[in-house]
Design an enzyme around this catalytic site. Structure first.
Site, mmCIF file in Angstrom:
data_model
loop_
_atom_site.group_PDB
_atom_site.id
_atom_site.type_symbol
_atom_site.label_atom_id
_atom_site.label_comp_id
_atom_site.label_asym_id
_atom_site.label_seq_id
_atom_site.Cartn_x
_atom_site.Cartn_y
_atom_site.Cartn_z
ATOM 1 N N ARG A 110 0.460 -1.054 0.138
ATOM 2 C CA ARG A 110 0.391 0.466 0.057
ATOM 3 C C ARG A 110 0.938 1.235 0.549
ATOM 4 O O ARG A 110 0.447 1.978 -0.655
ATOM 5 C CB ARG A 110 -0.992 0.041 1.050
ATOM 6 C CG ARG A 110 -1.695 -1.143 1.221
ATOM 7 C CD ARG A 110 -3.110 -0.509 2.094
ATOM 8 N NE ARG A 110 -4.008 -1.988 2.380
ATOM 9 C CZ ARG A 110 -4.469 -2.408 3.211
ATOM 10 N NH1 ARG A 110 -3.827 -2.175 4.556
ATOM 11 N NH2 ARG A 110 -4.903 -3.698 3.605
ATOM 12 N N CYS A 150 -9.275 -0.957 6.119
ATOM 13 C CA CYS A 150 -10.842 -1.415 6.135
ATOM 14 C C CYS A 150 -11.139 0.104 6.774
ATOM 15 O O CYS A 150 -12.445 0.435 6.331
ATOM 16 C CB CYS A 150 -11.359 -2.480 7.090
ATOM 17 S SG CYS A 150 -10.486 -2.099 8.106
ATOM 18 N N HIS A 243 -17.240 -0.651 10.873
ATOM 19 C CA HIS A 243 -16.336 0.011 11.182
ATOM 20 C C HIS A 243 -17.204 1.268 12.132
ATOM 21 O O HIS A 243 -17.796 1.956 10.953
ATOM 22 C CB HIS A 243 -15.578 0.075 10.661
ATOM 23 C CG HIS A 243 -14.263 -1.170 10.727
ATOM 24 N ND1 HIS A 243 -14.760 -1.877 11.701
ATOM 25 C CD2 HIS A 243 -12.972 -1.669 10.303
ATOM 26 C CE1 HIS A 243 -13.624 -3.463 11.568
ATOM 27 N NE2 HIS A 243 -12.475 -3.214 10.548
ATOM 28 N N THR A 329 -16.239 -5.361 5.645
ATOM 29 C CA THR A 329 -15.653 -6.160 4.229
ATOM 30 C C THR A 329 -16.529 -5.873 2.959
ATOM 31 O O THR A 329 -15.568 -6.518 2.502
ATOM 32 C CB THR A 329 -16.468 -8.357 5.035
ATOM 33 O OG1 THR A 329 -17.256 -8.075 4.952
ATOM 34 C CG2 THR A 329 -15.760 -8.055 6.159
HETATM 35 P P1 NAP Z 1 -8.853 -14.833 7.418
HETATM 36 O O1 NAP Z 1 -9.967 -15.403 7.302
HETATM 37 O O2 NAP Z 1 -7.469 -15.248 8.281
HETATM 38 O O3 NAP Z 1 -8.203 -15.449 5.753
HETATM 39 C C1 NAP Z 1 -6.798 -16.211 5.446
HETATM 40 C C2 NAP Z 1 -7.158 -16.513 4.022
HETATM 41 O O4 NAP Z 1 -5.894 -16.805 3.275
HETATM 42 C C3 NAP Z 1 -7.575 -17.933 4.296
HETATM 43 O O5 NAP Z 1 -8.149 -17.997 2.547
HETATM 44 C C4 NAP Z 1 -6.287 -18.243 4.271
HETATM 45 O O6 NAP Z 1 -6.774 -19.989 3.381
HETATM 46 C C5 NAP Z 1 -5.758 -17.887 3.001
HETATM 47 N N1 NAP Z 1 -4.128 -18.188 3.779
HETATM 48 C C6 NAP Z 1 -4.041 -18.595 5.151
HETATM 49 N N2 NAP Z 1 -2.313 -18.417 5.130
HETATM 50 C C7 NAP Z 1 -1.927 -18.633 3.949
HETATM 51 C C8 NAP Z 1 -0.293 -19.466 3.257
HETATM 52 N N3 NAP Z 1 0.321 -19.827 3.885
HETATM 53 N N4 NAP Z 1 -0.821 -19.742 1.668
HETATM 54 C C9 NAP Z 1 -2.057 -19.494 1.060
HETATM 55 N N5 NAP Z 1 -3.028 -18.930 1.619
HETATM 56 C C10 NAP Z 1 -3.194 -18.765 2.800
HETATM 57 O O7 NAP Z 1 -8.416 -13.356 6.816
HETATM 58 P P2 NAP Z 1 -8.930 -12.282 6.401
HETATM 59 O O8 NAP Z 1 -10.312 -11.116 7.331
HETATM 60 O O9 NAP Z 1 -10.195 -11.964 4.642
HETATM 61 O O10 NAP Z 1 -8.359 -11.009 5.754
HETATM 62 C C11 NAP Z 1 -7.568 -11.414 4.872
HETATM 63 C C12 NAP Z 1 -6.845 -9.522 3.837
HETATM 64 O O11 NAP Z 1 -7.015 -9.298 3.968
HETATM 65 C C13 NAP Z 1 -6.304 -9.627 5.257
HETATM 66 O O12 NAP Z 1 -3.937 -8.785 5.045
HETATM 67 C C14 NAP Z 1 -6.319 -8.569 6.150
HETATM 68 O O13 NAP Z 1 -5.314 -6.992 6.447
HETATM 69 C C15 NAP Z 1 -7.427 -8.150 4.788
HETATM 70 N N6 NAP Z 1 -8.351 -7.015 5.015
HETATM 71 C C16 NAP Z 1 -9.361 -7.577 6.188
HETATM 72 C C17 NAP Z 1 -10.380 -7.225 5.714
HETATM 73 C C18 NAP Z 1 -10.934 -7.525 7.075
HETATM 74 O O14 NAP Z 1 -12.295 -6.896 7.275
HETATM 75 N N7 NAP Z 1 -11.590 -8.936 7.706
HETATM 76 C C19 NAP Z 1 -10.245 -5.530 5.626
HETATM 77 C C20 NAP Z 1 -9.864 -5.408 5.085
HETATM 78 C C21 NAP Z 1 -8.548 -5.740 4.587
HETATM 79 P P3 NAP Z 1 -7.108 -21.008 4.673
HETATM 80 O O15 NAP Z 1 -8.433 -21.038 4.826
HETATM 81 O O16 NAP Z 1 -6.798 -22.242 3.361
HETATM 82 O O17 NAP Z 1 -6.650 -21.035 5.542
#
Ligand code: NAP
Length: 351
Positions: A110, A150, A243, A329
């Site tokens: 970013r 976010c 949020h 999200t």
């Molecule tokens: P999450 O629910 O923990 O999901 C993580 C994802 O990444 C899952 O699909 C997981 O797969 C995969 N993953 C984890 N380790 C991995 C690896 N070593 N190799 C390949 N895939 C892997 O997280 P999230 O909330 O969706 O967030 C994902 C990203 O978006 C982060 O960078 C976060 O900072 C960003 N983000 C999140 C939000 C929010 O509101 N949640 C908002 C803005 C940005 P498995 O299921 O197979 O473990």
């Protein structure tokens, strides 16, 4: 009907990945053709790999796709990435180098000087950085475009109309952030029931730095940071989605309450003009009830893509204070990235 772009989602089984799949179902320009996640999920049909947590049914097309490793090649024309920050750097670079446009949610790139930190309503001029990026990184057809954190998206969308009309000298933001912002399973229930957590790692720094880049001006030498000071304090609260931010602003020129409110309520920009599919009719919705916005009632405004603002009042320390709320999200992650892709398509950056 024109051909749809084929989309691959990295981190497809996660909180943001599931939102991507939900929002892309029936999308007029994009169809999901590839899904990738960790080795825990690879080789399984998505229906088996993913513990679906959204109230709608898992879309049939996604159910049948087999989850791949997040490495090129994937059977798609562009990548949406929702990988954890620590692994996003190497993986997203590999896809861009292999020729894929990468539209990322993660924080890895970013703040890089040659990477757009895009909110289509605010800074579409920053897309000029794609050419810089290709030169500096040696990407041929691929590139990386990121969406902000976010909470930062919500804060920047509330500040942009004020900055344009009056100038903003400073902003003090106190956020109360939903549990889904921490991914799944996220925060332990025993930590957050009857409690709040006054620490979200890296969040305050992201808001304070990303906001200045987003609101910065594109120059020949790159993005000149906005000349404003931003101070953020972030807490995790026991809310599922949405949020919430209490903002105080000091303006560069004096403004009456009516024109301050009008600047927010009348805000409209390029995505609205181009009628991009995910663009809300009103990016900022001003509510005048004394007890709104609230997460449960207002997070889905504009199909989750509008920021709701309320309780606008003169402030005894700075100039004005108000509340902002947005869906973390949707507008804060998957919806933001999809709107970015729609703008990239409209500007000829997807082929
Ligand atoms: P999450 O629910 O923990 O999901 C993580 C994802 O990444 C899952 O699909 C997981 O797969 C995969 N993953 C984890 N380790 C991995 C690896 N070593 N190799 C390949 N895939 C892997 O997280 P999230 O909330 O969706 O967030 C994902 C990203 O978006 C982060 O960078 C976060 O900072 C960003 N983000 C999140 C939000 C929010 O509101 N949640 C908002 C803005 C940005 P498995 O299921 O197979 O473990």
């Amino acid at each position: 009907m024109s051909k749809k772009f084929r989309v691959g989602i990295l981190g497809a089984t996660g909180t943001v990945g599931q939102r991507f799949i939900e929002l892309l179902e029936g999308h007029p320009q994009f169809e999901v053709t590839a899904l990738a996640a960790s080795d825990r999920s690879q080789g399984k049909p998505y229906s088996e790999a993913c513990a679906w947590r959204l109230p709608c049914e898992m879309p049939a097309r996604a159910r049948a796709l087999v989850v791949s490793a997040p490495q090129p090649p994937l059977a798609c024309d562009l990548i949406f990435s929702s990988l954890p920050g620590e692994m996003a750097h190497e993986t997203e670079d590999a896809f861009a180098r292999a020729g894929y446009p990468v539209i990322s949610n993660s924080s890895a790139f970013r703040m890089d000087e040659d990477v757009p930190l895009l909110i289509p309503e605010i800074n579409h001029e920053h897309l000029a950085l794609i050419e810089t990026q290709r030169r500096t990184r040696g990407y041929e057809r691929g590139y990386i475009v990121t969406n902000p954190n976010c909470s930062t998206i919500m804060i920047a969308l509330a500040l942009a109309p004020l900055q344009a009309r009056f100038g903003v000298e400073s902003c003090v933001a106190t956020t109360m952030q939903a549990l889904s912002g921490a991914g799944y399973p996220g925060v332990a229930s025993l930590d957050v029931v009857d409690n709040l957590l006054p620490y979200i790692g890296g969040e305050e720094e992201k808001i304070e730095s990303e906001t200045l880049k987003i609101l910065g001006r594109m120059t020949d030498g790159g993005v000149k940071r906005a000349d404003m000071r931003v101070s953020a304090q972030c807490q995790r609260v026991n809310v599922s989605d949405g949020h919430f931010g209490a903002l105080r602003v000091k303006l560069a020129r004096a403004a009456g309450l009516e024109e301050f409110t009008d600047a927010l309520a009348s805000f409209s920009a390029l995505p609205q003009e181009l009628r991009l599919h995910s663009a809300p009719a009103r990016p900022v919705i001003v509510r005048d009830e004394p007890d709104r916005p609230q997460p449960r009632l207002d997070r889905d405004a504009g199909r989750g893509m509008s920021v709701s603002v309320g309780r606008i009042r003169p402030d005894a320390v700075l100039d004005y204070r108000f509340i902002a709320l947005s869906h973390n999200t949707v507008r804060g992650a998957a919806g933001a990235a999809i709107l970015n892709a729609e703008l990239l398509a409209a500007k000829g950056h997807l082929v």
